[in-house]
Scaffold this active site. Structure first.
Site, PDB file in Angstrom:
ATOM      1  N   LYS A  54       0.839  -1.199   0.000  1.00 54.78           N
ATOM      2  CA  LYS A  54       0.000   0.000   0.000  1.00 54.78           C
ATOM      3  C   LYS A  54       0.880   1.258   0.000  1.00 54.78           C
ATOM      4  O   LYS A  54       0.606   2.221  -0.734  1.00 54.78           O
ATOM      5  CB  LYS A  54      -0.928  -0.010   1.224  1.00 54.78           C
ATOM      6  CG  LYS A  54      -2.037  -1.042   1.105  1.00 54.78           C
ATOM      7  CD  LYS A  54      -2.776  -1.293   2.402  1.00 54.78           C
ATOM      8  CE  LYS A  54      -3.787  -2.435   2.208  1.00 54.78           C
ATOM      9  NZ  LYS A  54      -4.449  -2.856   3.447  1.00 54.78           N
ATOM     10  N   GLN A  98      -4.567  -1.605   9.642  1.00 52.18           N
ATOM     11  CA  GLN A  98      -4.484  -2.927   9.027  1.00 52.18           C
ATOM     12  C   GLN A  98      -5.075  -3.986   9.961  1.00 52.18           C
ATOM     13  O   GLN A  98      -4.705  -4.073  11.129  1.00 52.18           O
ATOM     14  CB  GLN A  98      -3.010  -3.260   8.709  1.00 52.18           C
ATOM     15  CG  GLN A  98      -2.811  -4.542   7.958  1.00 52.18           C
ATOM     16  CD  GLN A  98      -3.388  -4.496   6.539  1.00 52.18           C
ATOM     17  OE1 GLN A  98      -3.224  -3.527   5.809  1.00 52.18           O
ATOM     18  NE2 GLN A  98      -4.081  -5.550   6.148  1.00 52.18           N
ATOM     19  N   ASP A 121     -10.999   2.715   4.180  1.00 54.90           N
ATOM     20  CA  ASP A 121     -11.389   1.310   4.043  1.00 54.90           C
ATOM     21  C   ASP A 121     -12.898   1.169   3.850  1.00 54.90           C
ATOM     22  O   ASP A 121     -13.376   0.110   3.433  1.00 54.90           O
ATOM     23  CB  ASP A 121     -10.988   0.519   5.305  1.00 54.90           C
ATOM     24  CG  ASP A 121      -9.684  -0.259   5.112  1.00 54.90           C
ATOM     25  OD1 ASP A 121      -9.325  -0.536   3.938  1.00 54.90           O
ATOM     26  OD2 ASP A 121      -9.042  -0.584   6.116  1.00 54.90           O
TER      27      ASP A 121
END
Ligand code: NDP
Length: 300
Positions: A54, A98, A121
Site C-alpha cells: 500500500k 491494518q 477502508d
C-alpha cells in the site's frame, strides 16, 4: 469446450492508478498533498506485506504515506489515542488500520473511532449505512474493485442476476450492496444457505469470497457467467519441497471451461483492492480540502 477470458486485474488496476495519479497531481498544483496514514499493530507477516504494498503504491501515484508501526502488545487505549491524533491532523486525509488486530484490541471500537471522512477502508458504520442507502460514500476497496472489473467486462449491470458467495462485512455484504445499487438482482449465499450450488448456477455474475481454496467449481456456474474470485489462499507450503503458492476460492481449471470470463489469482482482484484504496484516499483528500465536485464519482 469454450475457454473463459481471463480478466486482467493488473491492467485494470493500472488504469485506476493512472487516473488517480493525474488527479493527485492536480491537487498538488492547488497546494494540497493527499496523505494516507497506515497503522500496523504487531508483526503479522501477511499484514506487513500488505502495508508495504500500500505504501509503495501510494508513492507511485504521488500520495504521501505515513506508517505507524506499533508493538504487538499495544493497548486499545494507545491505538485509539493515535487514531484521535490522526483524525485531528488536517494534513492526514485517510486513516487505515491494518486488520487483523491483536486479541487485546476490539477491532469494532477501532473502526468506529476513525473519522468517517478519513475512513478509506469504508468500514465505519456511517459509510456502511450510506452504501446501504445508495448514497455516495467511501465504499470498501475490494468490492469496489470487483464492481469496476464487472463493469469493464459486461458494461451496464442492470437486470443481471448476481450471486455473492460469502457475507463478510468487508467483502460479501458491501459487494451485495454495490451490485444492488448497480441495479442487479442480488442473491447472497453463506454457510447456512440451502441449495447453494443450484442457486449459484442461475447467476449471470458470481463473486466468490469464502476463504476456501477451489471451493466453487464448474458445477456452480451457468455457462457464460462472469466469475470474480476474491479468495486468497496459501497452499502447498505444508508439502515437502513444494513452495507456497496463492490460489483463489474458485477451481480455475474447471470454471474456465464454463464461464465467459474469470479473474485469476494472483493478478485479479488483489491489485484492484490497492488501486481502489488510492482512489478512496484521493476522494477523501478532495472532500476534506476543496468544495469542488469529485473528479471520480463516489461509489454508489
Ligand atoms: P470471511 O471468513 O470473513 O467470510 C467467509 C464467508 O464465506 C462467510 O460469510 C461464510 O458464511 C461463507 N462461507 C463459509 N463456508 C461456506 C460454504 N460452505 N458455503 C457458502 N458460504 C460459505 O472471509 P472474507 O470475506 O474476509 O474473505 C474471503 C476470501 O477473500 C478470503 O480468501 C480472503 O483472503 C479473501 N480476501 C481477498 C481480498 C483481496 O484483496 N483480494 C480482500 C479481502 C479478502 P457465514 O457467514 O455463514 O459463516
Amino acid at each position: 469446450m469454450s475457454t473463459a477470458r481471463t480478466i486482467d486485474g493488473r491492467v485494470a488496476a493500472q488504469t485506476v492508478l493512472d487516473d488517480v495519479a493525474r488527479e493527485v497531481a492536480a491537487l498538488h498544483e492547488n497546494g494540497i498533498e493527499p496523505c494516507l496514514a497506515v497503522v500496523l499493530v504487531g508483526d503479522d507477516a501477511a499484514s506487513d506485506v500488505y502495508v508495504r504494498n500500500k505504501v509503495r503504491r501510494a508513492q507511485e501515484v504521488g500520495i504521501r504515506s505515513v506508517e505507524h508501526r506499533l508493538d504487538a502488545a499495544t493497548s486499545e487505549a494507545a491505538l485509539l489515542a493515535l487514531i484521535a491524533r490522526l483524525n485531528a491532523d488536517p494534513k492526514v486525509h485517510g486513516v487505515l488500520v491494518q486488520l487483523p488486530l491483536p486479541a487485546q484490541i476490539d477491532a469494532g471500537a477501532v473502526i468506529a473511532a476513525i473519522d468517517p471522512l478519513k475512513d478509506v477502508d469504508g468500514f465505519h458504520r456511517e459509510n456502511v449505512g450510506r452504501l446501504a442507502l445508495g448514497e455516495p460514500t467511501l465504499a470498501p476497496c475490494t468490492p469496489q474493485g470487483c464492481l469496476i472489473l464487472l463493469q469493464q467486462t459486461l458494461g451496464d449491470l442492470a437486470g443481471k442476476h448476481a450471486v455473492v458467495v460469502g457475507r463478510s462485512n468487508i467483502v460479501g455484504k458491501p459487494m451485495a450492496a454495490l451490485l444492488l445499487n448497480a441495479h442487479c438482482s442480488v442473491t447472497v449465499l453463506h454457510s447456512r444457505s440451502e441449495n447453494a450450488r443450484e442457486l449459484c448456477r442461475t447467476a449471470d455474475i458470481v463473486v466468490v469470497a469464502v476463504g476456501r481454496a477451489g471451493f466453487v467449481d464448474a458445477a456452480w456456474i451457468k455457462p457464460g457467467a462472469v466469475v470474480i474470485d476474491v479468495g486468497i489462499n496459501r497452499v502447498g507450503a505444508a508439502l515437502a519441497g513444494e513452495p507456497a503458492r496463492l490460489v483463489g476460492d474458485v477451481d480455475h481449471a474447471s470454471v474456465l471451461q464454463v464461464a465467459s470470463a474469470l479473474t485469476p489469482v494472483p493478478g485479479g482482484v488483489g491489485p484492484m483492492t490497492i488501486a481502489c484504496l488510492m482512489r478512496n484516499t484521493l476522494l477523501a483528500a478532495r472532500r476534506q480540502s476543496l468544495s469542488l465536485p469529485d473528479p471520480l464519482t463516489l461509489a454508489r
